[in-house]
Enzyme design. Structure first.
Site: not given
Ligand code: HPA
Ligand code: ZN
Length: 328
Positions: A10, A193
């Site tokens: 990721h 998240e």
């Molecule tokens: N999270 C969600 N979207 C994103 C991220 C992230 O860390 N980085 C770039 N786009």
């Molecule tokens: Zn991410």
């Protein structure tokens, strides 16, 4: 932990750009992106939503396939220096040619060329996962999915969704995920998240993904934790990112230790390392300090990651063999 062989699943490609690299591009193009950095030259943002804005402003300096070639080389060199032997990186046709399939092919060609070069010089293997951007909406996601479907193969191996997890619902993007699946791409989605446990259920049920980006908020629902363990859903956990963005107040409060103990298939990644002041070495060091994890645990996590990687079986066998050589 720097030399310990690592598998990362990721990593947002633009999010891995060193600040000096972005500053260099801005200088070359006479662009004013002063709002992106603090007085020390680091990326500056106050929360996740501001982070997304700063991310897009920094990314606006990346305007050609050649820029992405240079970016990819810089990112892979840094990852390899932290022991990463295999990395899956999120790529965005939104930023690479404005979702035009022809332009996207050129960007992808440049990124792959840089990846081949980095594999030869540093031994690191890269595969690409196209992500649509949730807050750009479902219609643009369809165009992004078409870019992914048209270039699906042994290098561009997956499709996912990033961006603002609080915008819209997973099912709004089902058409795009269906298109990607039909093109043979493997699927992952950011969830759990900024959304709670239900957001993970929705991603699994409405998009049919096999991996979840983050997914850590399932910790709030013991029944779901059990279900994920049973179904062997893989979580791409990015603890340093979660702490930096305030999903958890500190490393002790992070649920990765509990999820691992409950048998959930967790893996460890950096997300956007310079934004969150982290590296894969830092992640491993902090996890080792916080949860008393030893090399054996890290080897287990890397084996989980290698088995969950969206690569062909020959590449997987190669990665597993390199992990197997790790002493523990
Ligand atoms: N999270 C969600 N979207 C994103 C991220 C992230 O860390 N980085 C770039 N786009
Ligand atoms: Zn991410």
């Amino acid at each position: 932990m720097r030399d310990f062989p690592k598998v990362e699943l990721h990593l947002h490609l633009e999010g891995a750009a060193p600040p000096a690299f972005i500053r260099g591009l801005a200088r070359e193009k006479n662009m004013d992106i002063s709002g992106v950095f603090d007085e020390h030259g680091n990326y500056a943002f106050k929360d996740f939503w501001h982070f997304l804005k700063v991310y897009e402003a920094a990314t606006s300096t990346l305007q050609t396939a050649e820029d992405y070639h240079r970016l990819t080389l810089a990112v892979l060199e840094e990852s390899a220096a932290h022991g990463v032997i295999y990395t899956e990186s999120f790529l965005s046709p939104d930023f690479c040619g404005g979702r035009d399939v022809g332009a996207w092919r050129e960007y992808l060609h440049a990124i792959r060329d840089a990846a081949d070069q980095a594999e030869k010089s540093h031994g690191i293997i890269m595969r690409g996962v196209v992500t649509c951007i949730r807050h750009f909406g479902p219609e643009k996601a369809k165009e992004t999915a078409l870019c992914a479907a048209e270039t699906a193969g042994d290098w561009l191996t997956g499709f996912g969704i990033a961006g603002d997890e609080t915008a819209g619902k997973p099912k709004d993007f089902a058409y795009s995920f269906d298109m990607a699946r039909e093109a043979g791409l493997r699927l992952t989605a950011h969830a759990g998240e900024w959304g709670g446990p239900q957001s993970v259920r929705d991603a699994l049920n409405d998009l049919g993904v096999e991996r979840i980006g983050h997914g850590v908020r399932v910790a709030e629902d013991p029944a779901l934790v059990e279900e994920l363990a049973e179904k062997e859903v893989v979580l791409e956990v990015c603890p340093g990112s979660n702490v930096a963005l305030g999903v958890y107040p500190n490393w002790r409060a992070h649920p990765i230790g509990m999820l691992f103990d409950k048998g959930v298939k967790v893996t460890v990644s950096t997300d956007d390392p310079p934004f969150f002041h982290t590296t894969m070495t830092d992640e491993y060091d902090r996890l080792s300090d916080t949860f008393d994890w030893d090399d054996g645990v890290f080897k287990t996590l890397n084996t989980i990651a290698a088995n969950a990687a969206f690569c062909d079986e020959k590449t997987r066998a190669n990665v597993l063999e390199r992990l197997e050589k790790t002493d523990d």
